[in-house]
Design a protein around this motif. Structure first.
Motif, PDB file in Angstrom:
ATOM      1  N   GLY A   1      16.347 -17.658  10.995  1.00 50.29           N
ATOM      2  CA  GLY A   1      15.642 -16.939  12.052  1.00 50.29           C
ATOM      3  C   GLY A   1      14.359 -16.269  11.610  1.00 50.29           C
ATOM      4  N   ARG A   2      14.054 -16.373  10.350  1.00 48.24           N
ATOM      5  CA  ARG A   2      12.826 -15.731   9.869  1.00 48.24           C
ATOM      6  C   ARG A   2      11.591 -16.476  10.381  1.00 48.24           C
ATOM      7  N   ASP A   3      10.491 -15.737  10.424  1.00 46.89           N
ATOM      8  CA  ASP A   3       9.217 -16.344  10.783  1.00 46.89           C
ATOM      9  C   ASP A   3       8.582 -16.929   9.530  1.00 46.89           C
ATOM     10  N   MET A   4       7.552 -17.736   9.738  1.00 47.84           N
ATOM     11  CA  MET A   4       6.756 -18.212   8.613  1.00 47.84           C
ATOM     12  C   MET A   4       6.165 -16.986   7.904  1.00 47.84           C
ATOM     13  N   PRO A   5       6.183 -16.954   6.590  1.00 44.77           N
ATOM     14  CA  PRO A   5       5.615 -15.796   5.887  1.00 44.77           C
ATOM     15  C   PRO A   5       4.159 -15.549   6.276  1.00 44.77           C
ATOM     16  N   ASP A   6       3.750 -14.320   6.072  1.00 41.92           N
ATOM     17  CA  ASP A   6       2.355 -13.976   6.318  1.00 41.92           C
ATOM     18  C   ASP A   6       1.449 -14.870   5.456  1.00 41.92           C
ATOM     19  N   GLU A   7       0.289 -15.208   5.988  1.00 43.69           N
ATOM     20  CA  GLU A   7      -0.641 -16.081   5.249  1.00 43.69           C
ATOM     21  C   GLU A   7      -0.942 -15.531   3.859  1.00 43.69           C
ATOM     22  N   LEU A   8      -1.003 -14.212   3.755  1.00 44.87           N
ATOM     23  CA  LEU A   8      -1.333 -13.604   2.460  1.00 44.87           C
ATOM     24  C   LEU A   8      -0.182 -13.722   1.464  1.00 44.87           C
ATOM     25  N   ASP A   9       1.005 -14.036   1.982  1.00 41.31           N
ATOM     26  CA  ASP A   9       2.166 -14.192   1.096  1.00 41.31           C
ATOM     27  C   ASP A   9       2.416 -15.651   0.731  1.00 41.31           C
ATOM     28  N   MET A  10       1.506 -16.535   1.136  1.00 42.28           N
ATOM     29  CA  MET A  10       1.677 -17.958   0.821  1.00 42.28           C
ATOM     30  C   MET A  10       0.453 -18.464   0.078  1.00 42.28           C
ATOM     31  N   TRP A  11       0.667 -19.549  -0.656  1.00 43.04           N
ATOM     32  CA  TRP A  11      -0.438 -20.244  -1.305  1.00 43.04           C
ATOM     33  C   TRP A  11      -0.046 -21.710  -1.364  1.00 43.04           C
ATOM     34  N   PRO A  12      -1.032 -22.583  -1.486  1.00 43.42           N
ATOM     35  CA  PRO A  12      -0.701 -24.009  -1.435  1.00 43.42           C
ATOM     36  C   PRO A  12       0.212 -24.446  -2.593  1.00 43.42           C
ATOM     37  N   THR A  13       1.250 -25.179  -2.244  1.00 40.69           N
ATOM     38  CA  THR A  13       2.173 -25.727  -3.238  1.00 40.69           C
ATOM     39  C   THR A  13       2.465 -27.189  -2.901  1.00 40.69           C
ATOM     40  N   THR A  14       3.035 -27.892  -3.839  1.00 40.55           N
ATOM     41  CA  THR A  14       3.271 -29.328  -3.642  1.00 40.55           C
ATOM     42  C   THR A  14       4.174 -29.607  -2.443  1.00 40.55           C
ATOM     43  N   TYR A  15       5.138 -28.743  -2.212  1.00 38.24           N
ATOM     44  CA  TYR A  15       6.104 -28.996  -1.139  1.00 38.24           C
ATOM     45  C   TYR A  15       5.916 -28.042   0.036  1.00 38.24           C
ATOM     46  N   GLY A  16       4.954 -27.136  -0.046  1.00 35.26           N
ATOM     47  CA  GLY A  16       4.659 -26.236   1.050  1.00 35.26           C
ATOM     48  C   GLY A  16       5.749 -25.213   1.288  1.00 35.26           C
ATOM     49  N   THR A  17       5.564 -24.450   2.339  1.00 37.33           N
ATOM     50  CA  THR A  17       6.539 -23.441   2.756  1.00 37.33           C
ATOM     51  C   THR A  17       7.086 -23.848   4.114  1.00 37.33           C
ATOM     52  N   SER A  18       8.402 -23.852   4.232  1.00 41.66           N
ATOM     53  CA  SER A  18       9.013 -24.365   5.461  1.00 41.66           C
ATOM     54  C   SER A  18       9.975 -23.355   6.088  1.00 41.66           C
ATOM     55  N   VAL A  19       9.927 -23.267   7.390  1.00 42.20           N
ATOM     56  CA  VAL A  19      10.969 -22.582   8.156  1.00 42.20           C
ATOM     57  C   VAL A  19      11.447 -23.573   9.210  1.00 42.20           C
ATOM     58  N   GLY A  20      12.669 -23.370   9.686  1.00 44.92           N
ATOM     59  CA  GLY A  20      13.201 -24.307  10.660  1.00 44.92           C
ATOM     60  C   GLY A  20      14.158 -23.654  11.618  1.00 44.92           C
ATOM     61  N   HIS A  21      14.567 -24.445  12.570  1.00 48.25           N
ATOM     62  CA  HIS A  21      15.612 -23.994  13.496  1.00 48.25           C
ATOM     63  C   HIS A  21      16.276 -25.236  14.084  1.00 48.25           C
ATOM     64  N   TRP A  22      17.416 -25.008  14.659  1.00 55.85           N
ATOM     65  CA  TRP A  22      18.161 -26.113  15.255  1.00 55.85           C
ATOM     66  C   TRP A  22      17.972 -26.105  16.764  1.00 55.85           C
ATOM     67  N   GLU A  23      17.641 -27.254  17.305  1.00 58.24           N
ATOM     68  CA  GLU A  23      17.636 -27.458  18.759  1.00 58.24           C
ATOM     69  C   GLU A  23      18.744 -28.465  19.032  1.00 58.24           C
ATOM     70  N   GLY A  24      19.938 -27.954  19.315  1.00 56.28           N
ATOM     71  CA  GLY A  24      21.099 -28.831  19.408  1.00 56.28           C
ATOM     72  C   GLY A  24      21.363 -29.418  18.034  1.00 56.28           C
ATOM     73  N   ASP A  25      21.402 -30.735  17.932  1.00 52.35           N
ATOM     74  CA  ASP A  25      21.646 -31.400  16.656  1.00 52.35           C
ATOM     75  C   ASP A  25      20.354 -31.836  15.970  1.00 52.35           C
ATOM     76  N   THR A  26      19.243 -31.346  16.460  1.00 55.18           N
ATOM     77  CA  THR A  26      17.943 -31.711  15.864  1.00 55.18           C
ATOM     78  C   THR A  26      17.429 -30.566  15.000  1.00 55.18           C
ATOM     79  N   LEU A  27      17.118 -30.893  13.756  1.00 54.23           N
ATOM     80  CA  LEU A  27      16.519 -29.910  12.855  1.00 54.23           C
ATOM     81  C   LEU A  27      14.999 -29.964  13.042  1.00 54.23           C
ATOM     82  N   VAL A  28      14.445 -28.835  13.451  1.00 54.04           N
ATOM     83  CA  VAL A  28      12.998 -28.748  13.670  1.00 54.04           C
ATOM     84  C   VAL A  28      12.397 -27.950  12.511  1.00 54.04           C
ATOM     85  N   ILE A  29      11.467 -28.565  11.807  1.00 56.57           N
ATOM     86  CA  ILE A  29      10.891 -27.947  10.614  1.00 56.57           C
ATOM     87  C   ILE A  29       9.388 -27.756  10.796  1.00 56.57           C
ATOM     88  N   GLU A  30       8.951 -26.571  10.460  1.00 54.51           N
ATOM     89  CA  GLU A  30       7.508 -26.318  10.414  1.00 54.51           C
ATOM     90  C   GLU A  30       7.141 -26.054   8.957  1.00 54.51           C
TER      91      GLU A  30
END
Lengths: 128, 264
Positions: free
Chosen positions: B145-174
């Protein structure tokens, strides 16, 4: 006819894309290998490198003048070799093998492995 | 200690611990319920049409006499060859292709790890889903349920930063803050670090299917979308992780080649 030509063109484009793209487990294009024909090299295994992103067979063979030549023979990644029945000790130093391969276009003594057989002609592992 | 005193002491401890124990049981029960409501995607997944890769390293669709050419579209499609690149994007694509000869790599990186023959596992818990491949490349998708971290708390990485949630049986990833993928792997798309990636992953019969959408104001005229899928390939019985430490890709100026092996 135009439709047929268009389809053929699309097919060529797709095959071209497939050749240019890193393929399957490979992390580089297969265009570096001449897949129009296979070459057979017989020799002695110096080392079997069970490594990512590719495994390699280092094979000592004789050239036409009878000189020792070391071939670098590329295979897929170890997890796929494992899935197809291969193991790190499938090939051991000193084993006599025969390898069918697609040769490097560069002309260097190397290629990508198609089939490996033992001295009696029996296939080692599987290529399926 | 006398028996009466012992009994009193035990009762006192039980009374003090009671609420905490009950709370712990409730937490466990709630988590068990949460687990039960989640999809279960066991197995070792490889991109569909790349399954069955041989010891040569080629999938059967590359060697079949009469291949279904439409299947090629699902092989390494996250290279984004079909993307509508803007001027900057096309400049980057041309540059990456121009310097690709003989380039070495350390792994697939994101997004290509999601579109290769290297087996993936999806480990799903109520709080996060971990996607990991056989090169130990891992993505952590927080679904608590967390939000994407603040921009100042992130920096570019090979795999990025991801948050997600479930919509029924679908995993939605940002996913955000992915280092330009082609910097890590030469066959990857040159999206900028401002790109946002959205994935929607679900089971469809025995396959996993995903819709990918990439938005990047720096390199794209319009969002890049792609549908990809995975199947369970045969022959894998456990995750065997081996370092990517023997990249012998070379180049002779015209063709890629194999770097010679030094004799010990």
């Amino acid at each position: 006819m135009k439709k047929l030509i268009a389809l053929a063109g699309a097919a060529c484009a797709m095959v071209g894309l497939a050749l240019a793209a890193p393929s399957a487990t490979a992390h580089h294009s297969f265009a570096m290998f001449d897949r129009s024909h296979t070459t057979t090299v017989r020799g002695t295994v110096r080392e079997f490198q069970w490594s990512n992103p590719h495994a390699y067979i280092q094979l000592m063979a004789k050239d036409a003048q009878g000189r020792d030549v070391e071939w670098s023979l590329e295979m897929g990644a170890p997890m796929y070799l494992y899935a197809r029945g291969w193991r790190p000790r499938t090939l051991r130093p000193g084993m006599e093998v025969s390898v069918d391969l697609y040769p490097l276009r560069s002309g260097e003594p190397g290629g990508v492995v198609v089939t490996v057989s033992d001295a009696s002609g029996k296939e080692i592992g599987t290529n399926e | 200690m006398r028996p009466i005193a012992t009994t009193v002491a035990v009762l006192a401890c039980a009374m003090l611990a009671g609420p905490a124990v009950a709370e712990h049981h409730e937490e466990q029960h709630a988590r068990t319920e949460a687990f039960a409501g989640l999809p279960y995607w066991p197995g070792y997944w490889v991109s569909e049409h790349q399954a069955g890769t041989t010891i040569t390293g080629l999938a059967p669709i590359f060697t079949e006499p009469n291949p279904d050419l439409s299947n090629f579209a699902n092989v390494m499609s996250l290279r984004a060859d079909t993307a509508n690149w803007n001027e900057e994007g096309q400049r980057r694509v041309d540059h990456v292709r121009a310097i690709s000869g003989g380039r070495k790599a350390n792994g697939w990186g994101f997004p290509m790890m999601m579109n290769s023959a290297t087996p993936l596992r999806f480990l799903i818990t109520p709080e996060e889903t971990i996607i990991i491949n056989a090169y130990n490349e891992a993505r952590y998708i927080y679904t608590d349920g967390r939000d994407m971290p603040d921009e100042l708390d992130m920096w570019p990485t090979t795999y990025g930063t991801s948050v997600g949630h479930w919509e029924g049986d679908t995993l939605v990833i940002e996913t955000a803050m992915v280092q330009t993928p082609s910097d890590y792997f030469h066959g990857a798309p040159p999206f900028s670090e401002e790109a946002r990636y959205e994935e929607r992953i679900r089971m469809d019969g025995d396959r996993l299917v995903a819709e990918f959408k990439v938005t990047d104001p720096v390199t794209l005229n319009e969002p890049f979308t792609s549908s990809i899928s995975w199947v369970r390939d045969e022959g894998f019985d456990r995750m065997i992780v081996i370092d990517w430490d023997n990249d012998r890709t070379g180049n002779d100026g015209q063709f890629n080649t194999i770097e010679p092996n030094a004799v010990d």
